[in-house]
Design a protein around this motif. Structure first.
Motif, PDB file in Angstrom:
ATOM      1  N   PRO A   1       5.837   7.103   5.132  1.00  0.00           N
ATOM      2  CA  PRO A   1       7.066   6.317   4.926  1.00  0.00           C
ATOM      3  C   PRO A   1       7.726   5.879   6.229  1.00  0.00           C
ATOM      4  O   PRO A   1       8.284   4.788   6.306  1.00  0.00           O
ATOM      5  CB  PRO A   1       7.950   7.268   4.110  1.00  0.00           C
ATOM      6  N   GLN A   2       7.677   6.738   7.254  1.00  0.00           N
ATOM      7  CA  GLN A   2       8.264   6.370   8.541  1.00  0.00           C
ATOM      8  C   GLN A   2       7.527   5.176   9.154  1.00  0.00           C
ATOM      9  O   GLN A   2       8.137   4.227   9.659  1.00  0.00           O
ATOM     10  CB  GLN A   2       8.194   7.567   9.497  1.00  0.00           C
ATOM     11  N   LEU A   3       6.193   5.221   9.094  1.00  0.00           N
ATOM     12  CA  LEU A   3       5.396   4.128   9.647  1.00  0.00           C
ATOM     13  C   LEU A   3       5.634   2.841   8.866  1.00  0.00           C
ATOM     14  O   LEU A   3       5.710   1.753   9.459  1.00  0.00           O
ATOM     15  CB  LEU A   3       3.921   4.505   9.617  1.00  0.00           C
ATOM     16  N   ALA A   4       5.774   2.944   7.560  1.00  0.00           N
ATOM     17  CA  ALA A   4       6.021   1.754   6.742  1.00  0.00           C
ATOM     18  C   ALA A   4       7.324   1.081   7.142  1.00  0.00           C
ATOM     19  O   ALA A   4       7.389  -0.155   7.298  1.00  0.00           O
ATOM     20  CB  ALA A   4       6.045   2.146   5.263  1.00  0.00           C
ATOM     21  N   ALA A   5       8.363   1.882   7.344  1.00  0.00           N
ATOM     22  CA  ALA A   5       9.656   1.309   7.735  1.00  0.00           C
ATOM     23  C   ALA A   5       9.578   0.685   9.119  1.00  0.00           C
ATOM     24  O   ALA A   5      10.114  -0.399   9.380  1.00  0.00           O
ATOM     25  CB  ALA A   5      10.728   2.403   7.680  1.00  0.00           C
ATOM     26  N   GLN A   6       8.892   1.351  10.043  1.00  0.00           N
ATOM     27  CA  GLN A   6       8.775   0.839  11.410  1.00  0.00           C
ATOM     28  C   GLN A   6       7.990  -0.464  11.458  1.00  0.00           C
ATOM     29  O   GLN A   6       8.377  -1.425  12.122  1.00  0.00           O
ATOM     30  CB  GLN A   6       8.112   1.898  12.298  1.00  0.00           C
ATOM     31  N   LEU A   7       6.848  -0.505  10.739  1.00  0.00           N
ATOM     32  CA  LEU A   7       6.040  -1.718  10.732  1.00  0.00           C
ATOM     33  C   LEU A   7       6.785  -2.879  10.084  1.00  0.00           C
ATOM     34  O   LEU A   7       6.696  -4.029  10.535  1.00  0.00           O
ATOM     35  CB  LEU A   7       4.726  -1.473   9.968  1.00  0.00           C
ATOM     36  N   SER A   8       7.519  -2.598   9.015  1.00  0.00           N
ATOM     37  CA  SER A   8       8.280  -3.645   8.340  1.00  0.00           C
ATOM     38  C   SER A   8       9.305  -4.266   9.295  1.00  0.00           C
ATOM     39  O   SER A   8       9.445  -5.490   9.375  1.00  0.00           O
ATOM     40  CB  SER A   8       8.971  -3.064   7.104  1.00  0.00           C
ATOM     41  N   LEU A   9       9.996  -3.425  10.054  1.00  0.00           N
ATOM     42  CA  LEU A   9      10.992  -3.918  11.009  1.00  0.00           C
ATOM     43  C   LEU A   9      10.328  -4.691  12.140  1.00  0.00           C
ATOM     44  O   LEU A   9      10.788  -5.781  12.531  1.00  0.00           O
ATOM     45  CB  LEU A   9      11.798  -2.742  11.568  1.00  0.00           C
ATOM     46  N   GLU A  10       9.245  -4.186  12.666  1.00  0.00           N
ATOM     47  CA  GLU A  10       8.571  -4.841  13.796  1.00  0.00           C
ATOM     48  C   GLU A  10       7.948  -6.176  13.401  1.00  0.00           C
ATOM     49  O   GLU A  10       7.935  -7.136  14.180  1.00  0.00           O
ATOM     50  CB  GLU A  10       7.511  -3.912  14.380  1.00  0.00           C
ATOM     51  N   VAL A  11       7.423  -6.283  12.185  1.00  0.00           N
ATOM     52  CA  VAL A  11       6.887  -7.565  11.714  1.00  0.00           C
ATOM     53  C   VAL A  11       8.000  -8.586  11.589  1.00  0.00           C
ATOM     54  O   VAL A  11       7.848  -9.767  11.970  1.00  0.00           O
ATOM     55  CB  VAL A  11       6.144  -7.380  10.371  1.00  0.00           C
ATOM     56  N   ALA A  12       9.156  -8.143  11.076  1.00  0.00           N
ATOM     57  CA  ALA A  12      10.298  -9.059  10.967  1.00  0.00           C
ATOM     58  C   ALA A  12      10.763  -9.511  12.351  1.00  0.00           C
ATOM     59  O   ALA A  12      11.073 -10.693  12.566  1.00  0.00           O
ATOM     60  CB  ALA A  12      11.434  -8.374  10.204  1.00  0.00           C
ATOM     61  N   GLN A  13      10.806  -8.583  13.296  1.00  0.00           N
ATOM     62  CA  GLN A  13      11.216  -8.940  14.664  1.00  0.00           C
ATOM     63  C   GLN A  13      10.189  -9.864  15.324  1.00  0.00           C
ATOM     64  O   GLN A  13      10.561 -10.833  16.015  1.00  0.00           O
ATOM     65  CB  GLN A  13      11.384  -7.667  15.496  1.00  0.00           C
ATOM     66  N   SER A  14       8.886  -9.623  15.101  1.00  0.00           N
ATOM     67  CA  SER A  14       7.837 -10.467  15.676  1.00  0.00           C
ATOM     68  C   SER A  14       7.923 -11.878  15.116  1.00  0.00           C
ATOM     69  O   SER A  14       7.734 -12.883  15.838  1.00  0.00           O
ATOM     70  CB  SER A  14       6.469  -9.859  15.398  1.00  0.00           C
ATOM     71  N   PHE A  15       8.218 -11.989  13.796  1.00  0.00           N
ATOM     72  CA  PHE A  15       8.354 -13.316  13.210  1.00  0.00           C
ATOM     73  C   PHE A  15       9.549 -14.056  13.793  1.00  0.00           C
ATOM     74  O   PHE A  15       9.478 -15.256  14.088  1.00  0.00           O
ATOM     75  CB  PHE A  15       8.502 -13.201  11.688  1.00  0.00           C
ATOM     76  N   THR A  16      10.645 -13.360  13.955  1.00  0.00           N
ATOM     77  CA  THR A  16      11.837 -14.010  14.530  1.00  0.00           C
ATOM     78  C   THR A  16      11.543 -14.534  15.923  1.00  0.00           C
ATOM     79  O   THR A  16      11.887 -15.674  16.277  1.00  0.00           O
ATOM     80  CB  THR A  16      12.999 -13.000  14.573  1.00  0.00           C
ATOM     81  N   SER A  17      10.889 -13.736  16.750  1.00  0.00           N
ATOM     82  CA  SER A  17      10.521 -14.161  18.097  1.00  0.00           C
ATOM     83  C   SER A  17       9.558 -15.341  18.063  1.00  0.00           C
ATOM     84  O   SER A  17       9.692 -16.312  18.821  1.00  0.00           O
ATOM     85  CB  SER A  17       9.900 -12.980  18.851  1.00  0.00           C
ATOM     86  N   TYR A  18       8.582 -15.281  17.139  1.00  0.00           N
ATOM     87  CA  TYR A  18       7.598 -16.348  17.025  1.00  0.00           C
ATOM     88  C   TYR A  18       8.258 -17.655  16.597  1.00  0.00           C
ATOM     89  O   TYR A  18       7.964 -18.740  17.131  1.00  0.00           O
ATOM     90  CB  TYR A  18       6.527 -15.939  16.010  1.00  0.00           C
ATOM     91  N   ALA A  19       9.148 -17.575  15.619  1.00  0.00           N
ATOM     92  CA  ALA A  19       9.805 -18.780  15.114  1.00  0.00           C
ATOM     93  C   ALA A  19      10.683 -19.421  16.185  1.00  0.00           C
ATOM     94  O   ALA A  19      10.756 -20.650  16.295  1.00  0.00           O
ATOM     95  CB  ALA A  19      10.631 -18.445  13.876  1.00  0.00           C
ATOM     96  N   ASN A  20      11.346 -18.612  16.972  1.00  0.00           N
ATOM     97  CA  ASN A  20      12.266 -19.158  17.979  1.00  0.00           C
ATOM     98  C   ASN A  20      11.519 -19.703  19.193  1.00  0.00           C
ATOM     99  O   ASN A  20      11.930 -20.720  19.780  1.00  0.00           O
ATOM    100  CB  ASN A  20      13.261 -18.078  18.418  1.00  0.00           C
TER     101      ASN A  20
END
Length: 478
Positions: free
Chosen positions: A119-138
């Protein structure tokens, strides 16, 4: 309508154990597998809120919702996932199998979902994917949208497996499999489904219907078992009515296969006829597997076979059988078993023997318990000498095709097939019969001794008429 409902009730009783067993096995197995063998999987969720600058809030909302499907597709783009995958030592393909997106309907939100056994890894990966997408989009897309990230909560309950829900689904699958098995077996089942089917199938009537007896009932004699006793009395009544309409004396009781209860029905029918005042000779004509000497506990040293093995003048007087505890019932046992019964039954002596039984004035009925029709030739040979025949059918297991073959065999012999005695019935109509019998059995009874009809000599002079009959007790024997 009622017969259809009765059939469904019978099917439910017959197959209830299959349904219960299927649901228990499938449901229980599913629960154990999901509980003990399957690794729990957790799902973490990070939310992206999209906003766009505009002249008005309405314009920015409309523009953001128009771009939401595009952004939703880009979240799982390899360019977005590769930095996160490299950070955690995974391939993009592995991470892609863990990530999915879900746009919230009529909102500006995109949910980034990640499944993992941790569960810890799932939460971390979910946050990091969202952050990576934000960086990619900008940086890569030059998007003017603003993405607000709502930090995920570490999941505490797995999304799968869920043993309780999964076991319920497993039980439903078991129910479906059980119903499929029942349909298949009922489709290939060749047994009778109702008493009315006898007439449609064979063109003759069911003379009586005797229900399947419990182990406790089978341990009692026939008079103490109302269901058996009344079934035999109905059979005797039908036999007497048929004799008044068209006189006969020789009655053959047979079945299509072994184990249908013909010997028990023959013995009970003879006993109840005798107790009603008829003079009856019961002959054990099964020269391969006789049982009536055991039923009535009489000597089997001499019997029917002696008519073939000794001089006729020596045995003619012995063909009246042995006395029983019922004054007007005598039993002629099979005697010594010959090695060639079929040949003996086709000899000139056989014709003389059956003529003797037909012409005797000592008995109102001579009832022959014969072997089954289909396995051996003996019963078909004897049927040619008989005036009427009663076919015993095990309603719980005898196939229709066996009954048809037996009826065809009897038709070829020229004997008159009086009807069918249905034995071991499980049809639900007997619930009403048993209720009625229970009610009348509870009422007080007067003990009335029946006298013999005028000018009717007792054939067992040594036994008093008030003695109680010892009758066969089971309906699941030969």
């Amino acid at each position: 309508m009622r017969s259809t409902l009765s059939r469904y009730i019978l099917l439910a009783k017959r197959w209830a154990w299959v349904i219960i067993l299927g649901m228990v096995i499938c449901g229980g197995t599913t629960y154990l597998v999901t509980k003990l063998l399957m690794q729990p999987v957790y799902e973490a969720q990070t939310r992206l809120l999209i906003t766009l600058p505009g002249s008005s809030q309405n314009d920015s909302t409309v523009a953001a919702m128009a771009q939401q499907p595009t952004y939703n597709q880009l979240v799982t783009n390899p360019n977005v996932l590769s930095p996160v995958a490299a950070k955690h030592g995974m391939t993009v393909k592995q991470l892609s199998s863990m990530v999915k997106t879900q746009p919230a309907t009529n909102t500006l939100i995109i949910d980034v979902l990640v499944d993992s056994s941790d569960p810890q890894l799932a939460a971390q990966l979910s946050l990091e994917v969202a952050q990576s997408f934000t960086s990619y989009a900008n940086t890569r897309l030059g998007s003017q949208a603003n993405f607000n990230i709502l930090n995920p909560v570490v999941p505490t309950d797995p999304i799968r497996p869920r043993p309780s829900q999964d076991s319920l689904i497993g039980a439903l699958v078991g129910l479906g499999l059980a119903l499929a098995i029942i349909v298949i077996f009922e489709w290939i089942d060749d047994r009778l489904t109702s008493p009315e089917e006898v007439n449609k199938l064979l063109g003759i009537d069911a003379l009586t219907i005797i229900p399947e007896l419990s182990r406790k009932q089978r341990s009692k004699n026939a008079e103490e078992t109302p269901e058996l006793a009344e079934g035999c009395r109905i059979l005797c009544a039908n036999l007497n009515m048929a004799q008044m309409l068209r006189p006969f004396k020789l009655v053959m009781v047979t079945s299509s296969m072994a184990g249908e209860g013909k010997s028990t029905i023959a013995a009970n029918m003879a006993s109840f006829l005798a107790m009603s005042g008829k003079r009856v000779l019961l002959v054990d004509a099964d020269l391969r597997h006789p049982v009536l000497d055991q039923h009535f506990q009489v000597n089997n040293h001499k019997g029917l076979s002696n008519a073939f093995l000794e001089m006729w003048s020596q045995v003619e007087g012995e063909l009246d059988g042995q006395p029983t505890e019922i004054p007007s019932l005598r039993v002629l046992t099979a005697g010594v078993l010959p090695s060639n019964p079929s040949e003996l039954l086709q000899s000139q002596l056989a014709s003389q023997l059956f003529n003797h039984f037909r012409n005797t004035q000592k008995f109102d009925y001579v009832i022959f318990d014969t072997p089954p029709l289909l396995p051996i030739a003996d019963a078909q040979i004897m049927a040619a000498y008989m005036q009427v025949t009663i076919l015993v059918v095990d309603a719980s297991r005898t196939p229709r095709k066996a009954m048809v073959r037996a009826k065809q065999a009897l038709n070829r012999t020229g004997t008159r097939v009086l009807g069918v005695a249905l034995n071991k019935s499980n049809w639900p109509e007997f619930g009403e019969v048993q209720d009625y019998l229970s009610n009348i059995q509870s009422r007080p009874r007067a003990d009335i001794t029946m006298s013999m009809p005028p000018n009717t000599p007792q054939i067992n002079h040594a036994i008093d008429a008030t003695n109680t009959a010892i009758l066969p007790s089971a309906n699941n024997k030969r």
